[in-house]
Motif scaffolding. Sequence first.
Motif, PDB file in Angstrom:
ATOM      1  N   ASN A 154       0.838  -1.202   0.000  1.00  0.00           N
ATOM      2  CA  ASN A 154       0.000   0.000   0.000  1.00  0.00           C
ATOM      3  C   ASN A 154       0.871   1.249   0.000  1.00  0.00           C
ATOM      4  O   ASN A 154       1.773   1.376   0.838  1.00  0.00           O
ATOM      5  CB  ASN A 154      -0.886   0.005   1.256  1.00  0.00           C
ATOM      6  N   LEU A 155       0.600   2.160  -0.928  1.00  0.00           N
ATOM      7  CA  LEU A 155       1.400   3.378  -1.083  1.00  0.00           C
ATOM      8  C   LEU A 155       0.751   4.542  -0.343  1.00  0.00           C
ATOM      9  O   LEU A 155      -0.420   4.857  -0.576  1.00  0.00           O
ATOM     10  CB  LEU A 155       1.554   3.706  -2.575  1.00  0.00           C
ATOM     11  N   PHE A 156       1.526   5.184   0.545  1.00  0.00           N
ATOM     12  CA  PHE A 156       1.088   6.389   1.249  1.00  0.00           C
ATOM     13  C   PHE A 156       1.816   7.604   0.675  1.00  0.00           C
ATOM     14  O   PHE A 156       3.052   7.615   0.610  1.00  0.00           O
ATOM     15  CB  PHE A 156       1.432   6.317   2.747  1.00  0.00           C
ATOM     16  N   PRO A 157       1.090   8.652   0.274  1.00  0.00           N
ATOM     17  CA  PRO A 157       1.743   9.906  -0.103  1.00  0.00           C
ATOM     18  C   PRO A 157       2.107  10.735   1.128  1.00  0.00           C
ATOM     19  O   PRO A 157       1.631  10.453   2.239  1.00  0.00           O
ATOM     20  CB  PRO A 157       0.679  10.613  -0.945  1.00  0.00           C
ATOM     21  N   SER A 192      -0.952  21.036  -0.348  1.00  0.00           N
ATOM     22  CA  SER A 192      -0.373  19.700  -0.362  1.00  0.00           C
ATOM     23  C   SER A 192      -1.369  18.662   0.159  1.00  0.00           C
ATOM     24  O   SER A 192      -1.516  17.582  -0.419  1.00  0.00           O
ATOM     25  CB  SER A 192       0.912  19.671   0.464  1.00  0.00           C
ATOM     26  N   CYS A 193      -2.089  18.996   1.226  1.00  0.00           N
ATOM     27  CA  CYS A 193      -3.113  18.075   1.749  1.00  0.00           C
ATOM     28  C   CYS A 193      -4.165  17.782   0.677  1.00  0.00           C
ATOM     29  O   CYS A 193      -4.578  16.627   0.497  1.00  0.00           O
ATOM     30  CB  CYS A 193      -3.789  18.668   2.978  1.00  0.00           C
ATOM     31  N   ALA A 234      -4.746  14.155  -0.865  1.00  0.00           N
ATOM     32  CA  ALA A 234      -6.059  13.533  -0.679  1.00  0.00           C
ATOM     33  C   ALA A 234      -6.681  13.119  -2.007  1.00  0.00           C
ATOM     34  O   ALA A 234      -7.410  12.123  -2.072  1.00  0.00           O
ATOM     35  CB  ALA A 234      -6.991  14.484   0.067  1.00  0.00           C
ATOM     36  N   SER A 235      -6.375  13.867  -3.085  1.00  0.00           N
ATOM     37  CA  SER A 235      -6.950  13.552  -4.391  1.00  0.00           C
ATOM     38  C   SER A 235      -6.471  12.203  -4.920  1.00  0.00           C
ATOM     39  O   SER A 235      -7.098  11.628  -5.811  1.00  0.00           O
ATOM     40  CB  SER A 235      -6.601  14.654  -5.402  1.00  0.00           C
ATOM     41  N   GLU A 258     -10.724  12.180   6.951  1.00  0.00           N
ATOM     42  CA  GLU A 258     -10.960  11.662   8.298  1.00  0.00           C
ATOM     43  C   GLU A 258     -10.960  10.138   8.318  1.00  0.00           C
ATOM     44  O   GLU A 258     -10.562   9.518   9.312  1.00  0.00           O
ATOM     45  CB  GLU A 258     -12.297  12.193   8.817  1.00  0.00           C
ATOM     46  N   GLN A 259     -11.383   9.523   7.220  1.00  0.00           N
ATOM     47  CA  GLN A 259     -11.578   8.070   7.196  1.00  0.00           C
ATOM     48  C   GLN A 259     -10.305   7.313   6.823  1.00  0.00           C
ATOM     49  O   GLN A 259     -10.335   6.091   6.674  1.00  0.00           O
ATOM     50  CB  GLN A 259     -12.705   7.703   6.223  1.00  0.00           C
ATOM     51  N   LYS A 260      -9.179   8.004   6.693  1.00  0.00           N
ATOM     52  CA  LYS A 260      -7.902   7.365   6.371  1.00  0.00           C
ATOM     53  C   LYS A 260      -6.915   7.580   7.523  1.00  0.00           C
ATOM     54  O   LYS A 260      -6.935   8.635   8.172  1.00  0.00           O
ATOM     55  CB  LYS A 260      -7.296   7.977   5.089  1.00  0.00           C
TER      56      LYS A 260
END
Length: 379
Positions: free
Chosen positions: A191-194, A208-209, A213-214, A247-249
């Motif tokens: 799983n990739l996290f930015p 940046s957020c 998020a996009s 919020e859900q991540k």
Amino acid sequence: MATLSFELQHADTNSGARAGMITTDHGQIPTPIFMPVGTVGSVKAVSQQLLKSDVNAQIILGNTYHLYLRPGMQVLEQAGGLHRFNHWERPILTDSGGYQVFSLAGTRKIKEEGVTFQSHIDGSKHLFTPEKVMDIQRSIGGDIIMAFDECPPGGSEYGYAHKSMELTHRWLDRCFTQFQATPDKYGYTQNLFPIVQGGTFKDLRKQSCDYIASKQAPGNAIGGLSVGEPEPVMYEICDWCCQHLPEQKPRYLMGVGTPWNILECISLGIDMFDCVMPTRNGRNAMLFTTEGIINIDNKKWEFDFSPIDKGLPCDMSQYYSRAYLRHLFKAGELLAFTIASVHNLSFYLWLADQARQHIAQGDFASWKEDMVVRLKTRL
């Protein structure tokens, strides 16, 4: 095989603190969580058995820069990835190596393509591009892998922070393109996290957020904090980012920090933390305890035969006395590093678990205020 999921289970009504559960193919991770740093495939001075039995670590980190240089990808791939190489069956997060590369300020060069740098081991030259970093992390085999970003120095001016953020976003696009074009390795989902950047500037951090998020990644990270800025600024930017990230991540604050930093940032809405502080400070005779900070090197502990920390449910912290641990440090015995590191890591994991319990009970905010004062006390 399934993509990482996150279930929000409790939210504190008097702060932004929340408790949840991350699920990966290597197991579940209750949040808030602290992740011990295993730079070169091991947490310094602590065996994987102790990480499970005494520390109760749910997830550990591996470092892309260091593992790429040694033992190298050929060894890790033939071993079947880092999980099999170091016999850690629980989740692993790999950082992108960006922070390590950028800390080599005198021997690296940043370009649009990527970063060229010299190995700290033998001086050999290497190039990290977003694509290569994705491939390396696939080979290491992290359950969570991090995007390649530029971490601007603390105190960077607006112009530099802006250019750095835009470069990070362009590299992020390339990370996702490469990640989506390559398969998971070793039979489980990666799983990739930015990573959010933007220095200490709120407008850049919001940009940046929004950009991060996009990407609709399974989780998001905040980078570029705890790099020299004052604590109140770190909290302000952390709070601002939490307001603008989904919020859900799960939200991961990279490289932070002291026990009180962690509690304050949990109260802002952070779920995941890592830092070398518990092991590094432990090897230098500084202990974090349920009553405050101890420099075990001090003469005042010479005849203190009480447990290292009677309030901590860790076998090693109960088994050895302060006087004995001080003796080991004075004698230069390597066992001192193990005992102190296991103790500090156990304390960090205990603190995260206590935070989780108090969020569920609904009294986190008042508990946190009392704990912060206690944790800063020097004994």
